[in-house]
Structure formats: structure tokens, C-alpha cells
Design a protein around this motif. Structure first.
Motif, PDB file in Angstrom:
ATOM      1  N   LEU A   1      -4.398  -9.364  12.287  1.00 13.86           N
ATOM      2  CA  LEU A   1      -5.258  -9.836  11.196  1.00 13.86           C
ATOM      3  C   LEU A   1      -4.511  -9.782   9.867  1.00 13.86           C
ATOM      4  O   LEU A   1      -4.525 -10.742   9.087  1.00 13.86           O
ATOM      5  CB  LEU A   1      -6.536  -8.979  11.151  1.00 13.86           C
ATOM      6  CG  LEU A   1      -7.633  -9.425  10.182  1.00 13.86           C
ATOM      7  CD1 LEU A   1      -8.106 -10.835  10.503  1.00 13.86           C
ATOM      8  CD2 LEU A   1      -8.825  -8.460  10.255  1.00 13.86           C
TER       9      LEU A   1
ATOM     10  N   ARG B   1     -10.607   0.735   0.094  1.00 16.64           N
ATOM     11  CA  ARG B   1     -10.643  -0.669  -0.349  1.00 16.64           C
ATOM     12  C   ARG B   1      -9.711  -0.901  -1.520  1.00 16.64           C
ATOM     13  O   ARG B   1      -9.020  -1.911  -1.588  1.00 16.64           O
ATOM     14  CB  ARG B   1     -12.070  -1.069  -0.734  1.00 16.64           C
ATOM     15  CG  ARG B   1     -12.984  -1.329   0.436  1.00 16.64           C
ATOM     16  CD  ARG B   1     -14.167  -2.187   0.021  1.00 16.64           C
ATOM     17  NE  ARG B   1     -14.817  -1.648  -1.161  1.00 16.64           N
ATOM     18  CZ  ARG B   1     -15.827  -0.780  -1.148  1.00 16.64           C
ATOM     19  NH1 ARG B   1     -16.300  -0.334  -0.007  1.00 16.64           N
ATOM     20  NH2 ARG B   1     -16.359  -0.360  -2.273  1.00 16.64           N
TER      21      ARG B   1
ATOM     22  N   VAL C   1      -0.195 -11.906  -2.225  1.00 18.42           N
ATOM     23  CA  VAL C   1      -1.049 -12.729  -1.371  1.00 18.42           C
ATOM     24  C   VAL C   1      -2.116 -13.368  -2.261  1.00 18.42           C
ATOM     25  O   VAL C   1      -2.842 -12.658  -2.938  1.00 18.42           O
ATOM     26  CB  VAL C   1      -1.719 -11.880  -0.271  1.00 18.42           C
ATOM     27  CG1 VAL C   1      -2.544 -12.764   0.659  1.00 18.42           C
ATOM     28  CG2 VAL C   1      -0.684 -11.097   0.512  1.00 18.42           C
ATOM     29  N   GLY C   2      -2.172 -14.679  -2.275  1.00 17.22           N
ATOM     30  CA  GLY C   2      -3.094 -15.362  -3.184  1.00 17.22           C
ATOM     31  C   GLY C   2      -4.516 -15.390  -2.676  1.00 17.22           C
ATOM     32  O   GLY C   2      -5.110 -16.453  -2.525  1.00 17.22           O
ATOM     33  N   VAL C   3      -5.083 -14.205  -2.418  1.00 13.24           N
ATOM     34  CA  VAL C   3      -6.475 -14.129  -1.947  1.00 13.24           C
ATOM     35  C   VAL C   3      -7.346 -13.437  -2.985  1.00 13.24           C
ATOM     36  O   VAL C   3      -6.838 -12.823  -3.926  1.00 13.24           O
ATOM     37  CB  VAL C   3      -6.614 -13.286  -0.646  1.00 13.24           C
ATOM     38  CG1 VAL C   3      -6.156 -14.042   0.564  1.00 13.24           C
ATOM     39  CG2 VAL C   3      -5.914 -11.946  -0.782  1.00 13.24           C
ATOM     40  N   ASP C   4      -8.647 -13.521  -2.792  1.00 15.37           N
ATOM     41  CA  ASP C   4      -9.612 -12.687  -3.506  1.00 15.37           C
ATOM     42  C   ASP C   4      -9.412 -11.278  -2.927  1.00 15.37           C
ATOM     43  O   ASP C   4     -10.002 -10.915  -1.910  1.00 15.37           O
ATOM     44  CB  ASP C   4     -11.020 -13.218  -3.222  1.00 15.37           C
ATOM     45  CG  ASP C   4     -12.116 -12.480  -3.989  1.00 15.37           C
ATOM     46  OD1 ASP C   4     -11.912 -11.291  -4.321  1.00 15.37           O
ATOM     47  OD2 ASP C   4     -13.164 -13.093  -4.247  1.00 15.37           O
TER      48      ASP C   4
ATOM     49  N   ARG D   1      -1.883 -12.507   9.630  1.00 16.20           N
ATOM     50  CA  ARG D   1      -2.457 -13.819   9.351  1.00 16.20           C
ATOM     51  C   ARG D   1      -2.922 -13.919   7.901  1.00 16.20           C
ATOM     52  O   ARG D   1      -2.752 -14.951   7.253  1.00 16.20           O
ATOM     53  CB  ARG D   1      -3.621 -14.102  10.311  1.00 16.20           C
ATOM     54  CG  ARG D   1      -3.139 -14.414  11.709  1.00 16.20           C
ATOM     55  CD  ARG D   1      -4.243 -14.439  12.747  1.00 16.20           C
ATOM     56  NE  ARG D   1      -3.665 -14.597  14.067  1.00 16.20           N
ATOM     57  CZ  ARG D   1      -3.388 -15.770  14.631  1.00 16.20           C
ATOM     58  NH1 ARG D   1      -3.676 -16.888  14.025  1.00 16.20           N
ATOM     59  NH2 ARG D   1      -2.834 -15.826  15.827  1.00 16.20           N
ATOM     60  N   VAL D   2      -3.520 -12.845   7.392  1.00 16.45           N
ATOM     61  CA  VAL D   2      -4.021 -12.882   6.011  1.00 16.45           C
ATOM     62  C   VAL D   2      -2.861 -13.030   5.021  1.00 16.45           C
ATOM     63  O   VAL D   2      -2.950 -13.797   4.069  1.00 16.45           O
ATOM     64  CB  VAL D   2      -4.862 -11.622   5.695  1.00 16.45           C
ATOM     65  CG1 VAL D   2      -5.071 -11.466   4.191  1.00 16.45           C
ATOM     66  CG2 VAL D   2      -6.212 -11.698   6.399  1.00 16.45           C
TER      67      VAL D   2
ATOM     68  N   GLU E   1     -10.184  -8.237  -3.722  1.00 10.72           N
ATOM     69  CA  GLU E   1     -11.291  -7.292  -3.623  1.00 10.72           C
ATOM     70  C   GLU E   1     -12.169  -7.607  -2.398  1.00 10.72           C
ATOM     71  O   GLU E   1     -12.507  -6.729  -1.602  1.00 10.72           O
ATOM     72  CB  GLU E   1     -12.117  -7.374  -4.909  1.00 10.72           C
ATOM     73  CG  GLU E   1     -12.907  -6.134  -5.209  1.00 10.72           C
ATOM     74  CD  GLU E   1     -13.692  -6.275  -6.516  1.00 10.72           C
ATOM     75  OE1 GLU E   1     -14.413  -5.332  -6.857  1.00 10.72           O
ATOM     76  OE2 GLU E   1     -13.590  -7.338  -7.181  1.00 10.72           O
ATOM     77  N   LEU E   2     -12.494  -8.892  -2.244  1.00  7.88           N
ATOM     78  CA  LEU E   2     -13.349  -9.314  -1.137  1.00  7.88           C
ATOM     79  C   LEU E   2     -12.607  -9.180   0.196  1.00  7.88           C
ATOM     80  O   LEU E   2     -13.187  -8.752   1.205  1.00  7.88           O
ATOM     81  CB  LEU E   2     -13.779 -10.767  -1.366  1.00  7.88           C
ATOM     82  CG  LEU E   2     -14.985 -11.279  -0.585  1.00  7.88           C
ATOM     83  CD1 LEU E   2     -16.193 -10.374  -0.753  1.00  7.88           C
ATOM     84  CD2 LEU E   2     -15.323 -12.697  -1.043  1.00  7.88           C
TER      85      LEU E   2
ATOM     86  N   PHE F   1     -20.933   1.597   1.945  1.00  7.91           N
ATOM     87  CA  PHE F   1     -20.025   0.820   1.102  1.00  7.91           C
ATOM     88  C   PHE F   1     -19.687   1.538  -0.200  1.00  7.91           C
ATOM     89  O   PHE F   1     -18.727   1.199  -0.875  1.00  7.91           O
ATOM     90  CB  PHE F   1     -20.625  -0.551   0.791  1.00  7.91           C
ATOM     91  CG  PHE F   1     -21.054  -1.268   2.041  1.00  7.91           C
ATOM     92  CD1 PHE F   1     -20.114  -1.650   2.985  1.00  7.91           C
ATOM     93  CD2 PHE F   1     -22.384  -1.500   2.296  1.00  7.91           C
ATOM     94  CE1 PHE F   1     -20.499  -2.278   4.153  1.00  7.91           C
ATOM     95  CE2 PHE F   1     -22.784  -2.132   3.464  1.00  7.91           C
ATOM     96  CZ  PHE F   1     -21.844  -2.512   4.387  1.00  7.91           C
TER      97      PHE F   1
ATOM     98  N   TYR G   1     -12.752  -5.700   1.463  1.00  6.73           N
ATOM     99  CA  TYR G   1     -13.991  -5.395   2.185  1.00  6.73           C
ATOM    100  C   TYR G   1     -13.864  -5.822   3.645  1.00  6.73           C
ATOM    101  O   TYR G   1     -14.263  -5.104   4.557  1.00  6.73           O
ATOM    102  CB  TYR G   1     -15.196  -6.114   1.561  1.00  6.73           C
ATOM    103  CG  TYR G   1     -15.863  -5.380   0.429  1.00  6.73           C
ATOM    104  CD1 TYR G   1     -16.780  -4.359   0.674  1.00  6.73           C
ATOM    105  CD2 TYR G   1     -15.611  -5.712  -0.898  1.00  6.73           C
ATOM    106  CE1 TYR G   1     -17.413  -3.695  -0.362  1.00  6.73           C
ATOM    107  CE2 TYR G   1     -16.230  -5.059  -1.949  1.00  6.73           C
ATOM    108  CZ  TYR G   1     -17.141  -4.047  -1.675  1.00  6.73           C
ATOM    109  OH  TYR G   1     -17.756  -3.393  -2.698  1.00  6.73           O
ATOM    110  N   ALA G   2     -13.304  -7.031   3.875  1.00  9.54           N
ATOM    111  CA  ALA G   2     -13.190  -7.552   5.243  1.00  9.54           C
ATOM    112  C   ALA G   2     -12.240  -6.685   6.072  1.00  9.54           C
ATOM    113  O   ALA G   2     -12.560  -6.307   7.201  1.00  9.54           O
ATOM    114  CB  ALA G   2     -12.710  -8.999   5.217  1.00  9.54           C
TER     115      ALA G   2
ATOM    116  N   THR H   1       0.297 -16.770   4.527  1.00  7.32           N
ATOM    117  CA  THR H   1       0.484 -17.922   3.645  1.00  7.32           C
ATOM    118  C   THR H   1       0.586 -17.477   2.192  1.00  7.32           C
ATOM    119  O   THR H   1       0.168 -18.172   1.290  1.00  7.32           O
ATOM    120  CB  THR H   1      -0.692 -18.896   3.798  1.00  7.32           C
ATOM    121  OG1 THR H   1      -1.902 -18.162   3.604  1.00  7.32           O
ATOM    122  CG2 THR H   1      -0.709 -19.514   5.177  1.00  7.32           C
TER     123      THR H   1
ATOM    124  N   THR I   1     -13.152  -3.520   9.214  1.00  7.75           N
ATOM    125  CA  THR I   1     -12.753  -3.444  10.621  1.00  7.75           C
ATOM    126  C   THR I   1     -12.400  -2.010  11.028  1.00  7.75           C
ATOM    127  O   THR I   1     -12.217  -1.739  12.205  1.00  7.75           O
ATOM    128  CB  THR I   1     -11.534  -4.348  10.935  1.00  7.75           C
ATOM    129  OG1 THR I   1     -10.370  -3.818  10.310  1.00  7.75           O
ATOM    130  CG2 THR I   1     -11.758  -5.776  10.469  1.00  7.75           C
TER     131      THR I   1
END
Lengths: 212, 212
Positions: free
Chosen positions: B202, B149, B161-164, B205-206, B166-167, B140, B170-171, B209, B175
Motif C-alpha cells: 500500500l 498520524r 508525495v503529492g497527496v493530501d 503504491r501511495v 493528513e487525509l 481517532f 488517516y487511511a 507516483t 489499517t
């Protein structure tokens, strides 16, 4: 081969689902003997840390010869994997047969949402043991990971999410990898709640466009 | 410390982004010397496999003493990581400064969609070297993974995209882990196209939204 040995790379053997399907039936006294050794090992690991666990200490604590421990578990890694398996089974019972939303009875999406935080909580409780047994390159083929992936793939199919369920299960379960969770919590200082929220957001996005 | 040494666990040093930002400036002859050793090592790895690469063989092929190779790269793992870095920089140039859709100029979502298949193709081309240098628990924190990353997190933010971010990075980057890609292609027999399709699904989908 003990029942704790992970299948060889590329093995196509059936998944060792709870409760020990496909394992050789140990005679009752052998099973008791094994459980006693694992209890002694779990006690020692809790007291002194899994990193300091030795075959000799387990033999002494269970009042048996070292040969008995070796015959049962092979080597130290075999013992650690058996101990991990012992803990992992409790987690597996919770998500395969426990109360909802983690266990059966809840909507598959609710069960998926509950799965990540449950695994992270479980790994945090047993982190030093998971790390001491870290199987490196074998991490994709150890039974515990196969069970986790199968569970997630089954829920994705039940939820009618039109994805490559098997491959998506690798992606989702990969975010719960013990070494990654340890890296994020310990080295990066992420609070556990951030991991839980990240899991729920990822699952929500993955199932968001499902074809039901 | 050579420029190929990954930062220590938990290190907060800036990311080593292309083109070698923050690296100590090698004097021109030292840089040439280093490049010559890496070329010899790359040639030997291509001929005999990265798993068979030794410090002695590199010294002999470059007509220098073994001490010169040791001073430059430390040990065999240091040499393999430097060689990997050499290859990784070409991939980094492609996604940071190359032509669209992988490089700048394309929509961030298009760049994200192109990123996974490009990495899988790159890893397949250099798989034995990635596996020979597999950094295990350090996976990592190796610079290559930090760069991947960071790139993905930047694109997620650019795409609104309203996501975390950084995390989620990692996801997503998880992959593309070399050992996972090798497991899926070699042990599970998945065709590379299935990995590419899985990545695109993937990512779709991420970002699906996103709040723009």
C-alpha cells in the motif's frame, strides 16, 4: 435470530448479498408486517432523530403491541441495525445493479472511483442512524461492511490490480467508516469534497501500477 | 486531568509528542509515585491479563490506598490508557528517535515502509491491553493515534508525495487499528506477514507516483 443480526465473530457464512440471499423466507404477511414496522421506525427516526428512537414509539406508531416489535427485532440495537440494513440495501442496489459509473457497465476502475463518494454521500444522509447503531468492535463483521469489502475486492480483481485484493479492500473501505467520516466532517471540519478527492487519489494510486 | 486523558473531541490542543511536550510538570516525588503505580499495573497485567486488571489490585500491589490510585488515574479506563501510553511511548521513541530504518536517518519512504510492521509487532505484543482499553468512538482522537498520524503525514511530506498528507495518514494508520489487526489475525486467521506485506504494498503504491 432475525435477518438483521450480524453473523457471529469469525463466522464463515456466505455474505448476505442483495437481494437478501440466504435469508429465511418470511411468509408474505410477516414480510408486510415487518416492512410496516420498519416504515414506522424510519418515519420516527426522520422526525425525532435515530438517537431518540424507542421500541415503544415504533409499536405505538404502527398500532401494534410492544411484544410484536420485540419478537421481530429483539432489542433497540436490533431495530436500528434492521433500519440501517433497509437503507444500506438501497446503496447496495446502486453499486451492484444501478446505472454506471457506480453500477455495472463501467470500467472497474471508474466504478471504484465512484464508490467512495457514493458511500460518503449515503452516510451523510443517514449519519445519525449509522452512529446510533454503531456496532463498535463488531464493525468489521457487520454484513454491510462485508458487502462493501467484497464489492471493492471484486473490482480490484476485475481491474487486474496485482494486490492482495481482500486486504486492500479492508484499507479502502476503512476510509469510509461511518465514525471516521463523522469525525472528519464534524470534529475536524473537512469539507465532503476533500473526502471525495482523497478517495479518488488513493484509488488512483492503488490501481496505478496494475498489471493488465 | 491526568496526562493520560485524551483530549476532548474536536480539541485543537497541540499533539502530545514525545517526550511529554505540554504535559504538566509533576513534582519529582509525584512522578516517582506515578511510575511505581504504573509498574505495578504493568506487572499485574502481564501476570493476569489486562482484562482482569482492577484499581484495588494495583493499590494492593503498590501498597497504597485505593484513593491514591483513583486520584492519579481517575477510573479503570484512565489507568489502562495511562498504561497504554507508557507502552506507546516506547514505540514512539523507536520511530521518532530510534535507529533507522524506523527512526531518523533513513529515506522517508524507507521509514514509512518500516512503520507498519513495527506497529503491528508492537500491537501484537500488547494486544490484550490495547483491546481492554479500546476507546471506541474516541479512537481517532486518542493521543497515540494522533502521534501515529502526524508521523506518517510528516514522512509523506518529506518524501515529496503529492497527496493530501493528513487525509492519507488517516487511511494508512487506519489499517493499523488495533481492533482491525486483532480481527484479521484472530478471527480471519491472516498470518502477520500478510499484514506486513499489505502495508508495504500500500505504501509503495501511495508513494509510487510522487512528484520529486
Amino acid at each position: 435470530m432475525t435477518d438483521a443480526t450480524p453473523p457471529a465473530a469469525g463466522s464463515r457464512t456466505p455474505l448476505p448479498l442483495v437481494p437478501g440471499e440466504g435469508e429465511p423466507r418470511l411468509r408474505a404477511d410477516a414480510a408486510r408486517n415487518r416492512a410496516r414496522l420498519l416504515e414506522a421506525a424510519a418515519r420516527l427516526a426522520a422526525e425525532h432523530g435515530a438517537a431518540n428512537l424507542t421500541m415503544d414509539a415504533v409499536a405505538a406508531a404502527a398500532s401494534v403491541g410492544k411484544g410484536t416489535v420485540s419478537r421481530r427485532f429483539g432489542d433497540r440495537t436490533g431495530l436500528l441495525l434492521a433500519l440501517l440494513d433497509h437503507h444500506e440495501r438501497r446503496l447496495q442496489e446502486a453499486f451492484l445493479a444501478g446505472p454506471p459509473p457506480l453500477g455495472p457497465g463501467a470500467d472497474p476502475v471508474q466504478r471504484l472511483l465512484a464508490f467512495g463518494p457514493a458511500v460518503v454521500r449515503h452516510e451523510r444522509a443517514h449519519l445519525d442512524m449509522y452512529l446510533a447503531a454503531e456496532p463498535g468492535r463488531r464493525r468489521f463483521t457487520v454484513p454491510a461492511n462485508q458487502v462493501r469489502r467484497t464489492h471493492v475486492a471484486v473490482l480490484l480483481r476485475q481491474a487486474g490490480v496485482g494486490v492482495d485484493a481482500e486486504l486492500t479492500a479492508y484499507a479502502l473501505v476503512g476510509t469510509l467508516d461511518t465514525a471516521l467520516v463523522d469525525h472528519l466532517l464534524t470534529e475536524r471540519g473537512f469539507p465532503p469534497e476533500r473526502l471525495d478527492a482523497g478517495w479518488r487519489d488513493l484509488v488512483t494510486r492503488v490501481v496505478g501500477t496494475r498489471r493488465t
